[in-house]
Design a protein around this motif. Structure first.
Motif, PDB file in Angstrom:
ATOM      1  N   ASP A   1       0.826  -1.452  -0.346  1.00 46.65           N
ATOM      2  CA  ASP A   1      -0.350  -0.080  -0.198  1.00 46.65           C
ATOM      3  C   ASP A   1       0.859   1.370  -0.716  1.00 46.65           C
ATOM      4  O   ASP A   1       0.636   2.849  -0.489  1.00 46.65           O
ATOM      5  CB  ASP A   1      -1.275   0.080   1.366  1.00 46.65           C
ATOM      6  CG  ASP A   1      -1.769  -1.042   0.565  1.00 46.65           C
ATOM      7  OD1 ASP A   1      -2.901  -1.534   0.051  1.00 46.65           O
ATOM      8  OD2 ASP A   1      -2.894  -1.142   2.299  1.00 46.65           O
ATOM      9  N   ALA A   2       1.693   0.832   0.888  1.00 45.67           N
ATOM     10  CA  ALA A   2       2.936   2.733   1.064  1.00 45.67           C
ATOM     11  C   ALA A   2       3.734   2.915  -0.195  1.00 45.67           C
ATOM     12  O   ALA A   2       3.043   4.009  -0.538  1.00 45.67           O
ATOM     13  CB  ALA A   2       3.479   1.984   1.849  1.00 45.67           C
ATOM     14  N   GLU A   3       4.100   1.810  -1.454  1.00 44.40           N
ATOM     15  CA  GLU A   3       4.420   1.270  -2.280  1.00 44.40           C
ATOM     16  C   GLU A   3       3.903   1.773  -3.237  1.00 44.40           C
ATOM     17  O   GLU A   3       4.203   2.942  -3.831  1.00 44.40           O
ATOM     18  CB  GLU A   3       5.128   0.085  -2.593  1.00 44.40           C
ATOM     19  CG  GLU A   3       6.320  -0.192  -2.328  1.00 44.40           C
ATOM     20  CD  GLU A   3       7.429  -1.031  -1.699  1.00 44.40           C
ATOM     21  OE1 GLU A   3       6.246  -1.717  -3.467  1.00 44.40           O
ATOM     22  OE2 GLU A   3       8.101  -1.406  -2.342  1.00 44.40           O
ATOM     23  N   ARG A   4       2.367   2.493  -3.226  1.00 36.45           N
ATOM     24  CA  ARG A   4       1.232   2.127  -4.331  1.00 36.45           C
ATOM     25  C   ARG A   4       0.901   3.367  -3.848  1.00 36.45           C
ATOM     26  O   ARG A   4       0.984   4.545  -5.241  1.00 36.45           O
ATOM     27  CB  ARG A   4       0.280   1.865  -4.103  1.00 36.45           C
ATOM     28  CG  ARG A   4      -0.665   1.159  -6.089  1.00 36.45           C
ATOM     29  CD  ARG A   4      -1.931   0.068  -5.960  1.00 36.45           C
ATOM     30  NE  ARG A   4      -1.317  -0.907  -5.365  1.00 36.45           N
ATOM     31  CZ  ARG A   4      -1.653  -1.714  -4.198  1.00 36.45           C
ATOM     32  NH1 ARG A   4      -2.648  -0.903  -3.676  1.00 36.45           N
ATOM     33  NH2 ARG A   4      -1.361  -2.828  -4.311  1.00 36.45           N
ATOM     34  N   ALA A   5       1.001   3.809  -2.880  1.00 35.47           N
ATOM     35  CA  ALA A   5       0.397   5.099  -2.616  1.00 35.47           C
ATOM     36  C   ALA A   5       1.105   6.548  -2.739  1.00 35.47           C
ATOM     37  O   ALA A   5       1.460   7.581  -3.440  1.00 35.47           O
ATOM     38  CB  ALA A   5       0.411   5.210  -1.295  1.00 35.47           C
TER      39      ALA A   5
ATOM     40  N   ASP B   1       3.575  10.147  -9.855  1.00 37.90           N
ATOM     41  CA  ASP B   1       2.785  10.397 -10.533  1.00 37.90           C
ATOM     42  C   ASP B   1       1.986  11.932 -10.776  1.00 37.90           C
ATOM     43  O   ASP B   1       2.002  12.705 -11.662  1.00 37.90           O
ATOM     44  CB  ASP B   1       1.718   9.753 -10.832  1.00 37.90           C
ATOM     45  CG  ASP B   1       2.580   7.749 -11.344  1.00 37.90           C
ATOM     46  OD1 ASP B   1       3.688   7.779 -11.731  1.00 37.90           O
ATOM     47  OD2 ASP B   1       1.303   7.418 -11.328  1.00 37.90           O
ATOM     48  N   THR B   2       1.172  12.048  -9.399  1.00 35.84           N
ATOM     49  CA  THR B   2       0.621  13.358  -9.668  1.00 35.84           C
ATOM     50  C   THR B   2       1.286  14.421 -10.084  1.00 35.84           C
ATOM     51  O   THR B   2       0.848  15.790 -10.277  1.00 35.84           O
ATOM     52  CB  THR B   2      -0.220  13.228  -8.440  1.00 35.84           C
ATOM     53  OG1 THR B   2      -0.909  12.457  -8.003  1.00 35.84           O
ATOM     54  CG2 THR B   2      -1.411  14.252  -8.177  1.00 35.84           C
TER      55      THR B   2
ATOM     56  N   GLN C   1       2.334  21.467 -16.057  1.00 32.83           N
ATOM     57  CA  GLN C   1       1.903  22.031 -16.389  1.00 32.83           C
ATOM     58  C   GLN C   1       2.765  23.529 -15.639  1.00 32.83           C
ATOM     59  O   GLN C   1       1.723  24.474 -16.214  1.00 32.83           O
ATOM     60  CB  GLN C   1       0.833  22.244 -14.989  1.00 32.83           C
ATOM     61  CG  GLN C   1      -0.689  21.048 -14.953  1.00 32.83           C
ATOM     62  CD  GLN C   1      -1.433  20.940 -13.817  1.00 32.83           C
ATOM     63  OE1 GLN C   1      -1.191  21.600 -13.477  1.00 32.83           O
ATOM     64  NE2 GLN C   1      -2.225  19.588 -14.672  1.00 32.83           N
ATOM     65  N   HIS C   2       3.414  23.103 -15.435  1.00 28.51           N
ATOM     66  CA  HIS C   2       4.298  25.233 -14.694  1.00 28.51           C
ATOM     67  C   HIS C   2       5.810  24.206 -15.663  1.00 28.51           C
ATOM     68  O   HIS C   2       6.239  25.490 -15.899  1.00 28.51           O
ATOM     69  CB  HIS C   2       4.637  25.011 -13.938  1.00 28.51           C
ATOM     70  CG  HIS C   2       3.179  24.600 -12.861  1.00 28.51           C
ATOM     71  ND1 HIS C   2       2.798  25.772 -12.437  1.00 28.51           N
ATOM     72  CD2 HIS C   2       2.884  24.390 -11.379  1.00 28.51           C
ATOM     73  CE1 HIS C   2       1.879  25.799 -11.799  1.00 28.51           C
ATOM     74  NE2 HIS C   2       2.005  24.539 -11.133  1.00 28.51           N
ATOM     75  N   SER C   3       5.973  23.465 -16.722  1.00 24.34           N
ATOM     76  CA  SER C   3       6.609  23.334 -17.373  1.00 24.34           C
ATOM     77  C   SER C   3       6.462  23.410 -18.293  1.00 24.34           C
ATOM     78  O   SER C   3       5.416  22.566 -19.476  1.00 24.34           O
ATOM     79  CB  SER C   3       7.502  22.520 -17.042  1.00 24.34           C
ATOM     80  OG  SER C   3       6.905  20.850 -17.028  1.00 24.34           O
TER      81      SER C   3
ATOM     82  N   GLN D   1       1.933  20.164  -0.302  1.00 24.86           N
ATOM     83  CA  GLN D   1       0.716  18.981  -0.379  1.00 24.86           C
ATOM     84  C   GLN D   1       1.198  17.871  -0.954  1.00 24.86           C
ATOM     85  O   GLN D   1      -0.335  17.145  -0.153  1.00 24.86           O
ATOM     86  CB  GLN D   1       0.419  19.769  -1.734  1.00 24.86           C
ATOM     87  CG  GLN D   1      -0.907  19.011  -2.288  1.00 24.86           C
ATOM     88  CD  GLN D   1      -0.962  19.936  -3.773  1.00 24.86           C
ATOM     89  OE1 GLN D   1      -0.057  20.483  -4.641  1.00 24.86           O
ATOM     90  NE2 GLN D   1      -1.641  18.220  -4.163  1.00 24.86           N
ATOM     91  N   PHE D   2       1.715  17.457  -1.408  1.00 28.02           N
ATOM     92  CA  PHE D   2       2.661  15.742  -1.083  1.00 28.02           C
ATOM     93  C   PHE D   2       2.992  15.424   0.424  1.00 28.02           C
ATOM     94  O   PHE D   2       4.594  14.965   0.338  1.00 28.02           O
ATOM     95  CB  PHE D   2       3.203  15.872  -2.043  1.00 28.02           C
ATOM     96  CG  PHE D   2       2.741  15.667  -3.415  1.00 28.02           C
ATOM     97  CD1 PHE D   2       1.843  14.880  -3.788  1.00 28.02           C
ATOM     98  CD2 PHE D   2       2.840  16.754  -3.556  1.00 28.02           C
ATOM     99  CE1 PHE D   2       1.550  15.260  -4.814  1.00 28.02           C
ATOM    100  CE2 PHE D   2       1.800  17.148  -5.054  1.00 28.02           C
ATOM    101  CZ  PHE D   2       1.203  16.474  -5.894  1.00 28.02           C
ATOM    102  N   ASP D   3       2.478  15.153   0.866  1.00 24.50           N
ATOM    103  CA  ASP D   3       2.714  14.875   2.980  1.00 24.50           C
ATOM    104  C   ASP D   3       3.501  13.130   2.546  1.00 24.50           C
ATOM    105  O   ASP D   3       3.196  12.564   1.368  1.00 24.50           O
ATOM    106  CB  ASP D   3       1.414  14.144   3.346  1.00 24.50           C
ATOM    107  CG  ASP D   3       1.425  13.751   4.874  1.00 24.50           C
ATOM    108  OD1 ASP D   3       2.759  14.362   5.238  1.00 24.50           O
ATOM    109  OD2 ASP D   3       0.768  13.136   5.579  1.00 24.50           O
ATOM    110  N   GLY D   4       4.926  13.234   3.205  1.00 26.39           N
ATOM    111  CA  GLY D   4       5.318  11.687   2.926  1.00 26.39           C
ATOM    112  C   GLY D   4       6.066  11.740   1.916  1.00 26.39           C
ATOM    113  O   GLY D   4       7.097  10.901   1.671  1.00 26.39           O
ATOM    114  N   LEU D   5       6.697  12.906   1.323  1.00 30.00           N
ATOM    115  CA  LEU D   5       7.612  12.783   0.168  1.00 30.00           C
ATOM    116  C   LEU D   5       8.745  13.777   0.660  1.00 30.00           C
ATOM    117  O   LEU D   5       7.779  15.087   0.636  1.00 30.00           O
ATOM    118  CB  LEU D   5       6.817  13.102  -1.567  1.00 30.00           C
ATOM    119  CG  LEU D   5       5.791  12.733  -2.475  1.00 30.00           C
ATOM    120  CD1 LEU D   5       5.588  12.675  -3.338  1.00 30.00           C
ATOM    121  CD2 LEU D   5       6.038  10.863  -1.807  1.00 30.00           C
ATOM    122  N   GLU D   6       9.593  14.022  -0.033  1.00 28.19           N
ATOM    123  CA  GLU D   6      10.678  14.690   0.272  1.00 28.19           C
ATOM    124  C   GLU D   6      11.095  15.452  -0.900  1.00 28.19           C
ATOM    125  O   GLU D   6      11.481  14.800  -1.391  1.00 28.19           O
ATOM    126  CB  GLU D   6      11.927  13.799   1.097  1.00 28.19           C
ATOM    127  CG  GLU D   6      12.699  15.186   1.485  1.00 28.19           C
ATOM    128  CD  GLU D   6      14.098  14.477   2.343  1.00 28.19           C
ATOM    129  OE1 GLU D   6      15.100  15.150   1.901  1.00 28.19           O
ATOM    130  OE2 GLU D   6      13.473  13.554   3.356  1.00 28.19           O
TER     131      GLU D   6
END
Lengths: 136, 262
Positions: B171-175, B181-182, B189-191, B237-242
């Motif tokens: 689950d964690a890997e998929r999340a 991806d998001t 969108q900004h490039s 915004q992207f909790d858990g991503l550094e």
């Protein structure tokens, strides 16, 4: 393990030679990217790939390199589909090993249980033989 | 040009490069960098000894990390110096010709390719965004929460816990992959263009957590603040991503005309 350059998270203005930039970041671009046109001096692309692999192993501490094995880039599921397959196979192998161990253990236990019986049978046979001898 | 020297090409630019652009800039062989022009294009080159940069020498020198590091950093420094003056196409490391005439041949023969690439990168800069996720930590947290109520010590409880661990990891890997991806879609969108590259191996990045995005983006210079803001916003915004932002880079990843936006 520390990587040369340290990998800063803040952007740096270019032109400074990226002296403090992570070497990996630079190599990722100047070796793997940039316009590829055939020069008169041919450096085989495969050689360069070999080189980056070797390089990665050099940068990694020796223990890490050993731990990941020389073909880590093939076995890392995040780097290749082959790796994903290998991971599944690895899990199967683990199961097989565990299975074999369990089977061995069962055989051992069964052997231990059978042993006294076997000894009795042996004694009986010896007696039988003696009896036969007597007969003869 | 003598037989024991070659011409190392750093970058190709469309403009007539002002002399001061490369004056005082030294190249991979500590040689003064100079310009070779043909077909309305200018190649930024340096004369290098084949004893060090010839075919055989290159092959062995490229295996020498110290040599490689110096040469890679110098190549990048020269390309960066050119890019500060004019839009330019960086060439891959170790593109060497026998003499200036051969460089002119290539400029003429590949003119259309260079022009197309220059059009793509003009007024734009490459930025790198890497995202890391500590998948193990996320999964461990999930198991901790899920397993706290179950009785421990029995075989069934162990199996349930083990199953929870495995699915939590999945689950964690998929999340994390979904969030990457998001994030990539958002940055696109900004490039003007962007692409995902294979993750840098942990042994090279020196990080324990998983690189879930190794993206590189070609951003309009007019929108570079907007792009930086988008990355900053994504950090929360992207909790858990550094997130790690690198650049500005010369447009290495967008230099080839065949490297369209995937």
């Amino acid at each position: 393990m520390t990587v040369v350059g340290g990998g800063s998270s803040s952007p740096q203005p270019y032109g400074g030679g990226h002296q403090s930039t992570n070497l990996g970041d630079i190599l990722e671009r100047v070796l793997d990217k940039g316009l590829v046109i055939a020069g008169d001096i041919q450096v085989n692309l495969l050689d360069i790939e070999l080189l980056t692999i070797k390089l990665r192993l050099v940068i990694a501490s020796l223990e890490t390199a050993k731990a990941v094995g020389i073909d880590w880039w093939e076995t890392d599921p995040w780097l290749s589909s082959k790796g994903k397959r290998a991971e599944i196979e690895g899990t199967q192998q683990d199961l097989e090993v565990e299975n074999r161990k369990l089977r061995d253990r069962i055989a051992e236990l069964e052997a231990a249980r059978r042993e006294p019986v076997a000894a009795e049978v042996e004694d009986a046979e010896v007696e039988d033989a003696e009896v036969t001898d007597d007969d003869g | 040009m003598t037989a024991d020297h070659g011409v190392w090409v750093y970058a190709v630019t469309g403009a007539d490069l002002p002399e001061e652009a490369v004056s005082g800039v030294t190249g991979v062989a500590r040689e003064p960098v100079r310009a070779v022009s043909a077909a309305g294009l200018t190649a930024v080159v340096g004369t290098v000894p084949l004893g060090e940069f010839g075919e055989e020498a290159l092959r062995s020198n490229l295996e020498n990390l110290e040599w490689l590091e110096t040469v890679a950093r110098t190549h990048d420094a020269v390309v960066s110096a050119v890019v500060r003056w004019a839009p330019a196409i960086p060439l891959r490391l170790a593109t060497v010709y026998l003499d200036d005439a051969r460089v002119c041949d290539v400029l003429e023969a590949r003119r259309a390719d260079f022009d197309a690439a220059l059009t793509l990168v003009a007024g734009r800069t490459e930025w790198g965004v890497k995202a890391y996720a500590d998948v193990e930590a996320i999964a461990a947290g999930a198991v901790e929460t899920a397993g706290s109520g179950s009785e421990k010590g029995t075989g069934t409880a162990y199996l349930l816990r083990r199953k929870a661990q495995l699915s939590a990891r999945e689950d964690a890997e998929r999340a994390a992959a979904d969030r990457a991806d998001t994030l990539h879609a958002l940055l696109l969108q900004h490039s003007a263009a962007g692409r995902r590259q294979p993750p840098t191996d942990p042994t090279l990045s020196g990080r324990r957590d998983r690189m879930v995005l190794n993206g590189t983006y070609l951003v309009d210079d007019a929108r570079s603040d907007e792009f930086a803001d988008a990355v900053a916003a994504a950090r929360t915004q992207f909790d858990g991503l550094e997130l790690e932002l690198t650049g500005p880079w010369p447009p290495y990843s967008f230099a080839g005309v065949d490297r369209g936006n995937p």
